[in-house]
Design a protein around this motif. Structure first.
Motif: not given
Length: 320
Positions: A27-29, A199, A202-203, A206, A257, A260-261
Motif C-alpha cells: 500500500p505504501d508503493g 504505481r 495505485a494512484t 486511491t 490495484s 488500499d493501494g
C-alpha cells in the motif's frame, strides 16, 4: 532476465512454460514482490486506457454516466450494449462513425462476430465501430469537439489531444521521456516499466473522490462488462474481487490495484492469453485478497484431451 511464471501440465507432464516479469506493490508503493525485469520499459498496450480516459476528463470530456466513461477506457467485445454506448457518444457530439480513425475490425465476442458475418464477406463486414478501442476513439473525438481541436488526425502525436495524453502518462507513471510506439488502434503509446505502471494504477485507485482519476476507477469497477465483454478476463476477475480495479493489455500485459493501494503489473514474454488468468489469480492470492471458489476456478483453466480434462494451466507452484 524474465522468469518462469506459468506452466501447462498435460497428463502429469509439463508441456509448456510461459516466462515473464511481474511486480506487486505494498500500500505504501514499495515493491513486495519483484520477478524478472520490472524496471525495463514495456508497451503497456490497453492498460494505458484508464490514463487516456483521465486525460479526457482533465480536458473537459463530460460523460452522461459512468457507463459512458467506462467505454472510453474499454477494450470492448463489440457486443450490442457496447456499440450502443459508442453510438450514443458519437451522436451527442454530432460525430459520424466514419470519423473514427481506429482500424476496421470484427467484434471480439464470438456471437456478435457470427451475427455480423452472417451473409457478409469478412472484409466488407469489418467496421471501425466494432474495433475494441472504438469507445476510446469516440471519446477522444468528443473531447476534440469540446476544445475546438481538429477532429481529423487526432491520433497524430503532434495533435493537442495526444500531447495531453503524453503529459498525463508522465504525470501518473513518472516515466521519463522516451521514444514512442504506435499501438494496435493507431494511437501513440508510451513505454513504461512494470513498477511505474503498477504505481500509476495505485494512484488511480486511491485518488480522492470526484477527481478524474477516481472517476475513471469508479466507472471501471462499476462496469467491468463495459470495459471487456462476455466472459472477459477483467469482468470475471473484478466480479470475483470486489473493489479491484484492473485492465488487461494485448500481448500478455495486465495491471491492477486494490482500494488500499496494493497494486500489480506483469508482462508475459510470449503474449499468450492462456497464461493471464492463472497468473492474475495467483497474484491476487499473494496480495491477500479473500480467496473464493471463483478465484480457484479462474486460477486453473483445464487442459483438454479428447474433450475431457487431462491437465491444467497454473501459476508455477511456489513462484509467488
Amino acid at each position: 532476465m524474465s522468469v518462469e511464471l506459468v506452466e501447462v501440465v498435460r497428463s502429469g507432464f509439463r508441456e509448456c512454460v510461459h516466462r515473464g516479469s511481474l511486480v506487486i506493490l505494498d500500500p505504501d508503493g514499495e515493491p513486495a514482490v519483484t520477478l524478472g525485469e520490472v524496471h525495463l520499459p514495456i508497451y503497456p498496450r490497453s492498460t494505458n486506457k484508464p490514463m487516456q480516459a483521465i486525460t479526457l476528463l482533465r480536458n473537459g470530456f463530460d460523460p452522461v454516466d459512468e457507463a459512458e466513461l467506462a467505454v472510453a477506457a474499454a477494450s470492448h467485445y463489440g457486443e450490442p450494449d457496447h456499440l450502443a454506448l459508442v453510438r450514443r457518444l458519437l451522436d451527442r457530439y454530432g460525430l459520424a462513425e466514419s470519423q473514427l480513425e481506429c482500424p476496421p475490425d470484427l467484434p471480439h465476442a464470438e456471437r456478435a462476430r457470427a451475427e455480423v458475418l452472417a451473409g457478409h464477406d469478412p472484409a466488407e463486414a469489418a467496421r471501425s465501430i466494432y474495433m475494441n478501442c472504438s469507445g476510446k476513439h469516440a471519446a477522444m473525438l468528443a473531447t476534440c469537439v469540446i476544445n475546438g481541436w481538429p477532429t481529423a488526425g487526432y491520433p497524430e502525436v503532434a495533435h493537442p489531444l495526444q500531447q495531453a495524453v503524453l503529459a498525463t502518462v508522465a504525470d501518473l507513471t513518472g516515466e521519463p521521456e522516451t521514444d514512442l510506439g504506435i499501438d494496435g488502434c493507431g494511437l501513440p503509446i508510451v513505454p513504461v516499466s512494470l513498477t511505474n505502471l503498477a504505481r500509476a494504477y495505485a494512484t488511480i485507485a486511491t485518488a480522492a473522490p470526484g477527481s478524474p482519476e477516481r472517476r475513471v476507477a469508479d466507472a471501471i469497477r462499476a462496469h467491468p462488462r463495459v470495459i471487456s465483454g462476455t466472459d472477459g478476463p477483467d469482468l470475471l476477475t473484478m466480479r470475483a474481487t470486489p473493489g479491484l480495479l484492473c485492465k488487461i493489455g494485448a500481448d500478455g500485459v495486465h495491471a491492477g490495484s486494490l482500494p488500499d493501494g496494493r497494486a500489480f503489473a506483469y508482462k508475459i514474454d510470449d503474449g499468450h492469453d492462456r497464461a493471464r488468468m492463472p497468473l492474475t489469480q495467483a497474484i491476487l492470492h499473494r496480495m491477500g485478497i479473500d480467496w473464493t471458489p471463483a478465484h480457484a476456478e479462474l486460477a486453473a483453466p483445464p487442459v483438454l484431451g479428447g474433450g475431457a480434462r487431462v491437465g491444467i494451466v497454473r501459476a508455477i507452484p511456489g513462484v509467488l
